[in-house]
Design a protein around this motif. Structure first.
Motif, PDB file in Angstrom:
ATOM      1  N   UNK A   1      20.440  77.680  13.722  1.00 38.52           N
ATOM      2  CA  UNK A   1      20.786  77.123  12.441  1.00 38.52           C
ATOM      3  C   UNK A   1      22.222  76.520  12.317  1.00 38.52           C
ATOM      4  N   UNK A   2      22.496  75.734  11.743  1.00 36.84           N
ATOM      5  CA  UNK A   2      23.766  75.152  11.534  1.00 36.84           C
ATOM      6  C   UNK A   2      24.650  75.778  10.275  1.00 36.84           C
ATOM      7  N   UNK A   3      25.966  76.176  10.528  1.00 42.91           N
ATOM      8  CA  UNK A   3      26.687  76.648   9.402  1.00 42.91           C
ATOM      9  C   UNK A   3      26.892  75.719   8.518  1.00 42.91           C
ATOM     10  N   UNK A   4      26.903  76.005   7.173  1.00 42.35           N
ATOM     11  CA  UNK A   4      26.949  75.207   6.101  1.00 42.35           C
ATOM     12  C   UNK A   4      28.692  75.047   5.724  1.00 42.35           C
TER      13      UNK A   4
ATOM     14  N   UNK B   1      21.625  83.208  11.976  1.00 42.19           N
ATOM     15  CA  UNK B   1      22.525  82.977  10.884  1.00 42.19           C
ATOM     16  C   UNK B   1      22.190  83.861   9.773  1.00 42.19           C
ATOM     17  N   UNK B   2      23.028  83.811   8.548  1.00 41.97           N
ATOM     18  CA  UNK B   2      22.760  84.407   7.561  1.00 41.97           C
ATOM     19  C   UNK B   2      22.608  83.535   6.066  1.00 41.97           C
ATOM     20  N   UNK B   3      21.941  83.868   5.226  1.00 40.30           N
ATOM     21  CA  UNK B   3      21.676  82.780   4.131  1.00 40.30           C
ATOM     22  C   UNK B   3      21.938  83.642   2.676  1.00 40.30           C
ATOM     23  N   UNK B   4      22.571  83.106   1.720  1.00 42.38           N
ATOM     24  CA  UNK B   4      22.922  83.629   0.636  1.00 42.38           C
ATOM     25  C   UNK B   4      21.725  83.574  -0.178  1.00 42.38           C
TER      26      UNK B   4
ATOM     27  N   UNK C   1      31.391  84.964  10.480  1.00 39.40           N
ATOM     28  CA  UNK C   1      32.928  84.861  10.199  1.00 39.40           C
ATOM     29  C   UNK C   1      32.912  84.266   8.583  1.00 39.40           C
ATOM     30  N   UNK C   2      32.024  83.000   8.630  1.00 41.26           N
ATOM     31  CA  UNK C   2      32.112  82.412   7.004  1.00 41.26           C
ATOM     32  C   UNK C   2      31.432  83.203   6.180  1.00 41.26           C
TER      33      UNK C   2
ATOM     34  N   UNK D   1      38.843  77.770   7.002  1.00 42.21           N
ATOM     35  CA  UNK D   1      37.600  77.950   7.724  1.00 42.21           C
ATOM     36  C   UNK D   1      37.353  78.903   8.539  1.00 42.21           C
ATOM     37  N   UNK D   2      38.281  80.071   8.302  1.00 45.14           N
ATOM     38  CA  UNK D   2      38.179  81.452   9.121  1.00 45.14           C
ATOM     39  C   UNK D   2      38.145  81.118  10.539  1.00 45.14           C
ATOM     40  N   UNK D   3      38.995  80.346  11.169  1.00 45.28           N
ATOM     41  CA  UNK D   3      39.589  79.956  12.643  1.00 45.28           C
ATOM     42  C   UNK D   3      40.968  80.410  12.645  1.00 45.28           C
ATOM     43  N   UNK D   4      41.185  80.824  14.017  1.00 43.00           N
ATOM     44  CA  UNK D   4      42.573  81.222  14.291  1.00 43.00           C
ATOM     45  C   UNK D   4      43.492  79.997  14.341  1.00 43.00           C
ATOM     46  N   UNK D   5      42.872  78.969  14.575  1.00 44.64           N
ATOM     47  CA  UNK D   5      43.675  77.679  14.909  1.00 44.64           C
ATOM     48  C   UNK D   5      42.865  76.432  14.820  1.00 44.64           C
ATOM     49  N   UNK D   6      43.592  75.279  14.709  1.00 45.21           N
ATOM     50  CA  UNK D   6      43.105  74.246  14.529  1.00 45.21           C
ATOM     51  C   UNK D   6      42.237  73.945  16.010  1.00 45.21           C
TER      52      UNK D   6
END
Length: 423
Positions: A359-362, A372-375, A385-386, A405-410
């Protein structure tokens, strides 16, 4: 000058089978060489025999020569076998002819003596049968006369009995008086009747035996006459057979001479035709080899051209596929960005169920390979993480792009989203 093709059965000369191994061939050659060598063999043709053995070994022991010889060996074997059978038949025919010529006279004399002896014996038996038949015929005639006399007496007695008991005797009895027989007369008449009856039975049985014996003698006489006729017919047939055989031998000799001349003529013609056919076959093989070489070159050229066309087609198809893939990914990215460009009104604070599969993260666009997880409110799909970020849980601190976007760095974002690079 081309080498002469072998016309001998080398396997038979070496006394081996056509599937013998090289070791068996060598052993057979060494064994026969000790026997057929000119120094050990005093016969006049020993040199030629040993040379033939040497040629056979040179051919069969060489794999290349053996393969070439095996192609012609069935024809050589059959030809030699036919020639041997023909020579054997001719020798047997000549030997039989000589024996027949030497034994014909003795055999004929012996057969004539035996036939004459059989005829004398049969004539003697015939005379004895004729005498016995004459005596039996006379006895049969005598018995038949006795039986006829007894029958006449019985008929006369019956007639007299009817006359005594008839209507005429009954009507005439008042006039002439009834004649009464005494007991002695009746007893005598009955005794005579019984005696005649017994005599008839005895003579009837004797007549049957004599007739049966006469019939057997007549049959035996017919057999003897038939044998005599057969013997005489055999004698006549033998004479006719000798005449026919003499005539047949003369015709056979003439026919064999004619066949021999025709065979020689056909053999010469067949030999000439074979030479012409071999020359034509040789030229045809050369032409066929040239055609096959040309066809092989043409097939190689066509195969190379087809391979080039196939590679070009594959390159064009690959280029088109890459272009379509790039366009598809770009379109998908645009649709995903457009879908999430506006701020969602969902608070994402409910329990997010897990979705199995790729699944791709939206939110971060990363493709999750396992799950993945679905709302449940807005049906949004996100990674772990998202999901924490969207639900307002503890977030990781990072740069400006990573905080969003919940990442440590670019750099982590670029590393994790390298699949979006379409260059």
């Amino acid at each position: 000058m081309a080498p002469t093709e072998p016309s001998n059965d080398y396997y038979a000369i070496l006394e081996i089978s056509n599937i013998a191994t090289t070791e068996v061939v060598t052993k057979a050659y060494r064994r026969l060489a000790k026997i057929r060598h000119p120094d050990k063999n005093p016969k006049a043709d020993s040199t030629a025999v040993f040379q033939l053995l040497q040629n056979a070994y040179d051919t069969i022991s060489d794999p290349t020569k053996r393969r070439a010889y095996d192609l012609r060996w069935p024809g050589i074997r059959d030809s030699l076998r036919t020639q041997q059978e023909r020579n054997k038949r001719q020798a047997e025919a000549a030997e039989a002819e000589r024996k027949s010529a030497n034994e014909a006279r003795a055999k004929k004399e012996k057969e004539d003596d035996a036939r004459q002896e059989r005829l004398r014996s049969l004539e003697s038996v015939k005379s004895r049968y004729d005498s016995d038949i004459f005596e039996l015929s006379r006895a049969v005639r005598k018995l038949e006369a006795d039986l006829k006399r007894f029958q006449d007496q019985d008929d006369e007695e019956i007639r007299q009995e009817r006359a005594r008991n008839g209507w005429w005797a009954y009507l005439a009895s008042p006039i002439y008086g009834k004649v009464n027989e005494t007991d002695e007369q009746k007893q005598a008449r009955e005794t005579a009747r019984l005696h005649r009856l017994a005599s008839k039975s005895i003579k009837g049985s004797e007549l049957d035996r004599e007739k049966a014996k006469l019939q057997r003698l007549q049959n035996a006489l017919q057999d003897v006459k038939g044998k005599i006729a057969v013997e005489k017919k055999k004698e006549e047939d033998e004479k006719r057979k000798l005449e026919d055989e003499a005539k047949a031998r003369k015709q056979k000799m003439q026919k064999e001479e004619s066949v021999r001349m025709m065979r020689e003529m056909h053999e010469r013609a067949a030999k000439a035709q074979k030479e012409r056919d071999e020359q034509a076959a040789k030229e045809a093989r050369k032409a066929q080899a040239a055609r096959e070489a040309q066809e092989a070159q043409e097939r190689v050229r066509m195969a190379a051209a087809a391979e080039r066309r196939r590679k070009e087609a594959e390159e064009r198809a690959e280029a088109m596929r890459l272009a379509e893939e790039a366009a598809r990914k770009a379109r998908k990215l645009r649709e995903t960005l457009a879908k999430h460009s506006t701020k969602s009104t969902c608070r994402h604070d409910m329990f997010w169920p897990k979705i199995e599969g790729r699944q791709p993260c939206s939110n971060c666009y990363a493709v999750q390979t396992r799950f993945a997880f679905q709302c449940p409110g807005c049906r949004m799909v996100a990674c772990a993480n998202c999901r924490q970020s969207l639900r307002g849980e503890k977030r990781n601190k990072g740069g400006s792009f990573g905080r969003r976007y919940n990442f440590a760095s670019d750099d982590d974002y670029k590393h994790d989203h390298s699949f979006l690079d379409y260059d």
